[in-house]
Design a protein around this motif. Structure first.
Motif, PDB file in Angstrom:
ATOM      1  N   GLU A   1       0.833  -1.203   0.000  1.00 42.00           N
ATOM      2  CA  GLU A   1       0.000   0.000   0.000  1.00 42.00           C
ATOM      3  C   GLU A   1       0.864   1.248   0.000  1.00 42.00           C
ATOM      4  OE1 GLU A   1      -2.819  -0.009   3.171  1.00 42.00           O
ATOM      5  OE2 GLU A   1      -3.563  -2.004   2.684  1.00 42.00           O
ATOM      6  N   HIS A   2       0.324   2.310  -0.534  1.00 39.64           N
ATOM      7  CA  HIS A   2       0.971   3.621  -0.557  1.00 39.64           C
ATOM      8  C   HIS A   2       2.299   3.603  -1.312  1.00 39.64           C
ATOM      9  CE1 HIS A   2      -2.163   4.564   2.278  1.00 39.64           C
ATOM     10  NE2 HIS A   2      -1.695   3.682   3.137  1.00 39.64           N
ATOM     11  N   THR A   3       2.370   2.774  -2.333  1.00 36.31           N
ATOM     12  CA  THR A   3       3.540   2.750  -3.213  1.00 36.31           C
ATOM     13  C   THR A   3       3.041   2.871  -4.642  1.00 36.31           C
ATOM     14  OG1 THR A   3       3.547   0.339  -3.521  1.00 36.31           O
ATOM     15  CG2 THR A   3       4.802   1.204  -1.637  1.00 36.31           C
ATOM     16  N   GLU A   4       3.961   2.940  -5.546  1.00 34.14           N
ATOM     17  CA  GLU A   4       3.591   3.038  -6.961  1.00 34.14           C
ATOM     18  C   GLU A   4       3.679   1.675  -7.632  1.00 34.14           C
ATOM     19  OE1 GLU A   4       5.726   6.164  -8.894  1.00 34.14           O
ATOM     20  OE2 GLU A   4       5.287   7.578  -7.280  1.00 34.14           O
TER      21      GLU A   4
ATOM     22  N   GLY B   1      13.207   5.236 -18.340  1.00 37.18           N
ATOM     23  CA  GLY B   1      14.490   5.740 -17.898  1.00 37.18           C
ATOM     24  C   GLY B   1      15.408   4.654 -17.361  1.00 37.18           C
ATOM     25  N   LEU B   2      15.013   3.377 -17.487  1.00 34.82           N
ATOM     26  CA  LEU B   2      15.886   2.319 -16.997  1.00 34.82           C
ATOM     27  C   LEU B   2      17.155   2.198 -17.820  1.00 34.82           C
ATOM     28  CD1 LEU B   2      13.523  -0.605 -15.962  1.00 34.82           C
ATOM     29  CD2 LEU B   2      14.818   0.930 -14.504  1.00 34.82           C
ATOM     30  N   ASP B   3      17.116   2.634 -19.065  1.00 34.54           N
ATOM     31  CA  ASP B   3      18.309   2.568 -19.905  1.00 34.54           C
ATOM     32  C   ASP B   3      19.262   3.711 -19.613  1.00 34.54           C
ATOM     33  OD1 ASP B   3      17.332   0.299 -21.098  1.00 34.54           O
ATOM     34  OD2 ASP B   3      16.354   1.382 -22.717  1.00 34.54           O
ATOM     35  N   GLU B   4      18.780   4.711 -18.918  1.00 34.51           N
ATOM     36  CA  GLU B   4      19.612   5.865 -18.602  1.00 34.51           C
ATOM     37  C   GLU B   4      20.415   5.579 -17.337  1.00 34.51           C
ATOM     38  OE1 GLU B   4      17.016   9.185 -18.112  1.00 34.51           O
ATOM     39  OE2 GLU B   4      15.949   8.779 -19.963  1.00 34.51           O
ATOM     40  N   GLU B   5      21.512   6.290 -17.199  1.00 26.68           N
ATOM     41  CA  GLU B   5      22.324   6.158 -16.004  1.00 26.68           C
ATOM     42  C   GLU B   5      21.780   7.119 -14.954  1.00 26.68           C
ATOM     43  OE1 GLU B   5      26.910   6.880 -14.843  1.00 26.68           O
ATOM     44  OE2 GLU B   5      26.518   5.827 -16.712  1.00 26.68           O
ATOM     45  N   VAL B   6      21.252   6.540 -13.863  1.00 28.14           N
ATOM     46  CA  VAL B   6      20.687   7.340 -12.787  1.00 28.14           C
ATOM     47  C   VAL B   6      21.192   6.811 -11.460  1.00 28.14           C
ATOM     48  CG1 VAL B   6      18.578   8.000 -14.021  1.00 28.14           C
ATOM     49  CG2 VAL B   6      18.618   5.917 -12.672  1.00 28.14           C
ATOM     50  N   GLU B   7      21.234   7.684 -10.475  1.00 33.03           N
ATOM     51  CA  GLU B   7      21.655   7.282  -9.140  1.00 33.03           C
ATOM     52  C   GLU B   7      20.473   6.619  -8.436  1.00 33.03           C
ATOM     53  OE1 GLU B   7      23.383   9.294  -5.066  1.00 33.03           O
ATOM     54  OE2 GLU B   7      23.411  10.430  -6.917  1.00 33.03           O
ATOM     55  N   ILE B   8      20.749   5.493  -7.774  1.00 36.97           N
ATOM     56  CA  ILE B   8      19.695   4.799  -7.042  1.00 36.97           C
ATOM     57  C   ILE B   8      20.050   4.780  -5.559  1.00 36.97           C
ATOM     58  CG2 ILE B   8      18.997   3.368  -8.987  1.00 36.97           C
ATOM     59  CD1 ILE B   8      20.583   1.078  -7.808  1.00 36.97           C
ATOM     60  N   ASP B   9      19.028   4.656  -4.740  1.00 34.22           N
ATOM     61  CA  ASP B   9      19.271   4.622  -3.297  1.00 34.22           C
ATOM     62  C   ASP B   9      19.408   3.175  -2.819  1.00 34.22           C
ATOM     63  OD1 ASP B   9      16.691   3.578  -3.093  1.00 34.22           O
ATOM     64  OD2 ASP B   9      15.806   5.487  -2.529  1.00 34.22           O
TER      65      ASP B   9
ATOM     66  N   PRO C   1       7.864  -1.713 -10.242  1.00 31.18           N
ATOM     67  CA  PRO C   1       7.510  -1.752 -11.666  1.00 31.18           C
ATOM     68  C   PRO C   1       8.636  -1.134 -12.486  1.00 31.18           C
ATOM     69  CG  PRO C   1       6.185  -0.124 -10.494  1.00 31.18           C
ATOM     70  CD  PRO C   1       6.995  -0.836  -9.471  1.00 31.18           C
ATOM     71  N   ALA C   2       8.946  -1.770 -13.591  1.00 40.35           N
ATOM     72  CA  ALA C   2       9.982  -1.235 -14.481  1.00 40.35           C
ATOM     73  C   ALA C   2       9.428   0.022 -15.123  1.00 40.35           C
ATOM     74  CB  ALA C   2      10.356  -2.264 -15.544  1.00 40.35           C
ATOM     75  N   GLY C   3      10.106   1.123 -14.905  1.00 41.65           N
ATOM     76  CA  GLY C   3       9.624   2.399 -15.420  1.00 41.65           C
ATOM     77  C   GLY C   3      10.488   2.895 -16.554  1.00 41.65           C
TER      78      GLY C   3
ATOM     79  N   ALA D   1      16.182  -4.414  -4.554  1.00 37.44           N
ATOM     80  CA  ALA D   1      14.906  -4.763  -5.170  1.00 37.44           C
ATOM     81  C   ALA D   1      15.105  -5.122  -6.636  1.00 37.44           C
ATOM     82  CB  ALA D   1      13.929  -3.596  -5.048  1.00 37.44           C
ATOM     83  N   GLY D   2      14.170  -5.928  -7.129  1.00 39.30           N
ATOM     84  CA  GLY D   2      14.157  -6.262  -8.540  1.00 39.30           C
ATOM     85  C   GLY D   2      13.078  -5.458  -9.245  1.00 39.30           C
ATOM     86  N   PHE D   3      12.879  -5.775 -10.510  1.00 43.41           N
ATOM     87  CA  PHE D   3      11.881  -5.061 -11.297  1.00 43.41           C
ATOM     88  C   PHE D   3      10.989  -6.061 -12.022  1.00 43.41           C
ATOM     89  CE2 PHE D   3      15.420  -2.164 -10.816  1.00 43.41           C
ATOM     90  CZ  PHE D   3      14.786  -0.979 -10.474  1.00 43.41           C
ATOM     91  N   TYR D   4       9.763  -5.649 -12.277  1.00 43.42           N
ATOM     92  CA  TYR D   4       8.845  -6.464 -13.062  1.00 43.42           C
ATOM     93  C   TYR D   4       8.239  -5.598 -14.157  1.00 43.42           C
ATOM     94  CZ  TYR D   4       4.968  -4.324 -10.452  1.00 43.42           C
ATOM     95  OH  TYR D   4       4.071  -3.447  -9.911  1.00 43.42           O
ATOM     96  N   GLU D   5       7.789  -6.266 -15.220  1.00 37.54           N
ATOM     97  CA  GLU D   5       7.212  -5.555 -16.368  1.00 37.54           C
ATOM     98  C   GLU D   5       5.809  -6.061 -16.657  1.00 37.54           C
ATOM     99  OE1 GLU D   5      11.052  -4.528 -19.110  1.00 37.54           O
ATOM    100  OE2 GLU D   5      10.150  -6.495 -19.390  1.00 37.54           O
ATOM    101  N   ASN D   6       5.077  -5.293 -17.414  1.00 37.06           N
ATOM    102  CA  ASN D   6       3.745  -5.658 -17.911  1.00 37.06           C
ATOM    103  C   ASN D   6       2.745  -5.948 -16.804  1.00 37.06           C
ATOM    104  OD1 ASN D   6       4.816  -5.475 -20.532  1.00 37.06           O
ATOM    105  ND2 ASN D   6       5.509  -7.598 -20.425  1.00 37.06           N
ATOM    106  N   ASP D   7       2.882  -5.286 -15.665  1.00 30.83           N
ATOM    107  CA  ASP D   7       1.940  -5.402 -14.550  1.00 30.83           C
ATOM    108  C   ASP D   7       1.731  -6.840 -14.061  1.00 30.83           C
ATOM    109  OD1 ASP D   7       1.559  -2.685 -14.427  1.00 30.83           O
ATOM    110  OD2 ASP D   7      -0.156  -2.705 -15.779  1.00 30.83           O
TER     111      ASP D   7
END
Length: 177
Positions: free
Chosen positions: A47-50, A92-100, A88-90, A106-112
């Protein structure tokens, strides 16, 4: 087995599965599942997440792979609990971004939807030791003759030395000194 975000919006899902060897592709032909993989647990949309999903449970099986030292078969039991998070895989995943730190774990999932086999594969592979050896006292393979030193005592006497100095030794020989 897939869990969709739409189903998880309504209620938490539970699983209790038995997967025969070969049902999960471990992506490395050297790693083999020896027994039925037993897994049980739950999948919930937080709950309360995206769209973050939490998968908790227990898995047990036996895995086999080649020993890193002698290349003989080595078995590794897997019997552990897991508590994994997926975002959820959003874009900008191909871009280089700083993560916390939270995103690092955590992992990522696609297609809901999230595939339980992918979750179990990930956990089993992470449960295997980094250095896979058949026994603590494994002697490995002789670098001279290539025989398994656990089975055969070879008569190879390998000259040990530091190859980084070989070029200087050759210069000394060429100069006649």
């Amino acid at each position: 087995m897939f869990f969709s975000v739409r189903e998880l919006e309504l209620r938490k899902a539970h699983f209790d599965v038995s997967l025969a060897p070969g049902e999960i592709d471990f992506l490395d032909k050297k790693i083999r599942q020896m027994d039925t993989l037993l897994a049980n647990g739950s999948v919930e949309l937080l709950e309360h997440t995206e769209g973050d999903i939490r998968v908790t449970g227990h898995v047990s099986t036996r895995m086999e792979t080649d020993c890193d030292r002698c290349l003989e078969k080595a078995e590794f039991p897997v019997d552990s609990d897991f508590d994994l998070y997926y975002h959820p895989a959003g874009e900008g995943l191909d871009e280089e971004v700083e993560i916390d730190g939270q995103q690092l774990e955590a992992g990522f999932y696609e297609n809901d939807k999230i595939d339980l086999n992918d979750v179990l594969r990930e956990h089993v592979l992470l449960s295997l030791p980094m250095q896979k050896i058949c026994q603590e006292a494994c002697k490995g393979i002789c670098p001279g003759c290539g025989q398994n030193r656990n089975l055969v005592e070879c008569d190879c006497h390998l000259k040990t030395g530091d190859d980084r100095w070989r070029a200087l030794q050759n210069m000394k020989t060429l100069n006649g000194r």
